[in-house]
Scaffold this motif. Sequence first.
Motif, short mmCIF file in Angstrom:
data_model
loop_
_atom_site.label_atom_id
_atom_site.label_comp_id
_atom_site.label_asym_id
_atom_site.label_seq_id
_atom_site.Cartn_x
_atom_site.Cartn_y
_atom_site.Cartn_z
N GLU A 13 82.54 58.37 -26.95
CA GLU A 13 83.23 57.89 -25.88
C GLU A 13 84.01 59.22 -24.70
N PHE A 14 83.81 59.89 -24.29
CA PHE A 14 83.71 60.86 -23.76
C PHE A 14 82.61 60.28 -22.92
N ILE A 15 81.05 60.34 -23.45
CA ILE A 15 80.21 60.04 -22.92
C ILE A 15 79.93 58.27 -21.68
N GLU A 16 80.85 57.61 -22.63
CA GLU A 16 81.02 56.64 -22.20
C GLU A 16 81.36 56.46 -20.72
N ASN A 17 82.72 57.67 -20.79
CA ASN A 17 83.90 56.98 -20.07
C ASN A 17 83.39 58.10 -18.85
N MET A 18 82.37 58.68 -18.69
CA MET A 18 81.48 59.82 -17.78
C MET A 18 80.61 58.59 -17.26
N ILE A 19 79.91 57.80 -18.58
CA ILE A 19 78.78 57.43 -17.64
C ILE A 19 79.42 55.42 -16.69
N TRP A 20 80.70 55.88 -17.49
CA TRP A 20 81.54 54.25 -16.55
C TRP A 20 82.08 54.70 -15.13
N ASN A 21 82.43 56.10 -15.25
CA ASN A 21 82.32 56.74 -13.60
C ASN A 21 81.62 56.84 -12.42
N TYR A 22 80.03 56.84 -13.41
CA TYR A 22 79.51 57.04 -12.50
C TYR A 22 78.68 55.27 -11.51
N VAL A 23 78.70 54.19 -12.37
CA VAL A 23 78.85 52.56 -12.47
C VAL A 23 80.17 52.70 -11.16
N TYR A 24 80.82 53.17 -11.42
CA TYR A 24 82.05 52.63 -10.15
C TYR A 24 81.80 53.67 -9.45
N LEU A 25 81.30 54.81 -8.62
CA LEU A 25 80.88 55.13 -7.68
C LEU A 25 79.84 54.95 -7.55
N ASN A 26 79.11 54.33 -7.99
CA ASN A 26 78.04 53.44 -7.50
C ASN A 26 77.49 52.53 -7.17
N ALA A 27 77.59 51.88 -6.63
CA ALA A 27 77.32 50.46 -6.29
C ALA A 27 76.28 50.14 -6.57
N GLY A 28 76.14 49.18 -7.35
CA GLY A 28 74.01 48.39 -7.58
C GLY A 28 73.48 49.92 -8.39
N LEU A 29 74.14 50.76 -8.62
CA LEU A 29 73.71 51.10 -10.25
C LEU A 29 73.57 50.70 -11.66
N THR A 30 72.88 51.05 -12.14
CA THR A 30 72.77 50.07 -13.74
C THR A 30 72.71 51.06 -14.78
N LEU A 31 73.30 51.93 -15.89
CA LEU A 31 73.20 53.05 -15.91
C LEU A 31 72.99 52.69 -17.77
N GLN A 32 71.96 52.88 -18.52
CA GLN A 32 71.91 52.36 -19.67
C GLN A 32 71.88 53.16 -20.79
N PHE A 33 73.47 53.37 -21.42
CA PHE A 33 73.56 54.71 -22.72
C PHE A 33 73.78 53.51 -23.84
N ASN A 34 72.45 54.31 -24.63
CA ASN A 34 72.34 53.57 -25.96
C ASN A 34 71.99 52.31 -26.15
N GLY A 35 71.27 51.66 -24.87
CA GLY A 35 70.50 50.61 -25.31
C GLY A 35 72.18 49.76 -24.46
N GLN A 36 73.06 50.21 -24.80
CA GLN A 36 74.41 49.14 -23.50
C GLN A 36 73.70 49.25 -22.20
N LYS A 37 74.26 48.13 -21.13
CA LYS A 37 74.37 48.68 -19.53
C LYS A 37 75.63 48.86 -19.18
N PHE A 38 75.24 49.42 -18.37
CA PHE A 38 76.99 49.58 -17.78
C PHE A 38 76.92 49.90 -16.15
N HIS A 39 77.70 48.73 -14.97
CA HIS A 39 77.47 48.21 -14.21
C HIS A 39 78.81 47.93 -13.71
N SER A 40 78.87 48.15 -12.20
CA SER A 40 80.13 47.56 -11.72
C SER A 40 79.95 46.96 -10.32
#
Length: 620
Positions: free
Chosen positions: A178-205
């Motif tokens: 859960e801590f890492i997921e919050n960190m990953i979300w923050n990265y994609v919120y701040l970087n439009a166009g970035l796709t971050l995959q965390f343990n196979g799940q895609k994060f994008h904003s």
Amino acid sequence: MANYTEEDIRSLDWKEHIRLRPGMYIGKLGDGSAHDDGIYILLKEIIDNSIDEFVMGAGKTIEVNVSDHKVSVRDYGRGIPLGKVIDCVSKINTGGKYDSNAFQKSVGLNGVGTKAVNALSEKFSVQSYRNGQTKRAEFEKGVLVKEEAETETSQRNGTSITFVPDNTVFRNFRFVPEFIENMIWNYVYLNAGLTLQFNGQKFHSERGLYDLLMRNVEEESIRYPVIHLRGNDIELAMTHGSQYGEEYYSFVNGQHTTQGGTHQAALREAVVKTLREFYKKDFDATDIRASIVAAISIKVQEPVFESQTKTRLGSLNIGPDGPSVRSFVNDFVKKELDNYLHQHAAVAEAMLKRIMQSERERKEIAGIRKIANERAKKAALHNKKLRDCKLHLSDEKADQDLRLATTLFITEGDSASGSITKARKVDTQAVFSLKGKPLNSFGLTKKIVYENEEFNLLQHALNIEDGLEGLRYNNVVIATDADVDGMHIRLLLMTFFLQFFPDMVKAGHVSILQTPLFRVRNKKETIYCYSEDEKRKAVARLGGKPEITRFKGLGEISPDEFGLFIGADMRLDPVILKKDTTIKQLLSYYMGKNTPDRQEFIIKRLRVEKDIVEEEQVPV
């Protein structure tokens, strides 16, 4: 007096210095049970490098895989120049971020981060893919153990880093997803166009900080649509909710500044000033900011942080030749927020209603609040409930490591409080003693915080009446027995925090103390066990017929033993709010009337002594 000669002067190499003083580089160590523990700083340092590649236009995808103890990060940037692969991860002050043409407005400018990860990892490997060629190297605790020659590859350009934190540094550690997921979300919120995959799940904003607020605020509590403003090197999203307190998410160059800093202070000041001028009324600042939820992101040239972990911005100016952070934020908010409110009359009206509601609520409890605060001040002189420590999180001149270590244990009963008080570290650990079961505050208004003496004294001990800015302890640990009464006290305290100070929980300051259930020993060795499974393993390890003691309450643990459980090996379960769980739903279920659903839930989970099994941490 001892002789002081040239022989007393010692020079350490880079990895020895990092391993001897890890706190200088990554803040506190910890075991992964808190969001700011060192293992997450290690992960962040590696991801930050990949983010910097994305910011420079190289690679739109980053893959992150994390198990309990192992991390792998693969980006598709330019790749480390092959001839410098080893130097970039093992030579202090070696990197590409000193060249302003290669990296602009980067988070990491000192060339230390990746080297700290390397030095503090049991195993560390780096592989760079660049223009059809690849090079790989392996390290153990910072020592190069294997270097592969350059070979051809069909892999896309980029860098891959894998590491396992050193268990002798981060004792009994485990990554909490859960801590890492919050960190990953923050990265994609701040970087439009970035796709971050965390343990196979895609994060994008797509909408940046707007999406961040919509994920972190209970939608039904929002008083008006999120205001989303963007400018050169600044982005802001804000709304008012129905919760108590203020809630801020602040970022600098993509770095989550969890302890705020000059930009966050400037935002709080600018919002008050702008709204007073817009509504032409001298509102109290606390009424304007009550229940506000806001996120701000700015970009700064050569940012100055107050520690290597970069959790608080200290920069006074945007850049060498730029304006002050305060005026930069103030000017942006004054212009853009004022324009927005003039163009959106319905939002302006809803905001005014919320501010006026806060004003009414404040005035309604003003008398009670004044009496309660006077009573709390008198109690502070001889407060038997609080055994305070010497240093506090709010002591800005104190050592950063010690500030992060500040802890308040909330206990019940004289025996448990006495044991913790005798065993604690008086510099950084404080104890607050409850008289018995605290009041069930579910469904009550904040008036009860002042009417109830125990709640009021706890609020004053924490110094959170006016928000988290002055919070005195980084860790608030609920330490109760693992029996029915202890669990009930735990729920009542969590109800208090979730209802009146949810920002404290969301910021990761509240945890539950794990204490051992068993002591298994023979004449040579003593092992403390936190579960039935650990007990079985301890018995097998010691052999024969060791003595087994079952601890039924904290008061049964001697102060000498307690010192072992609140020191370097302290085990904490963080209180984590999951995205799909609202505070209102949560409290209604656990603390409301005893519905059939809850009765069924309790009956299915009833346990007796012999049924105790090892449990994983379950987020709230």
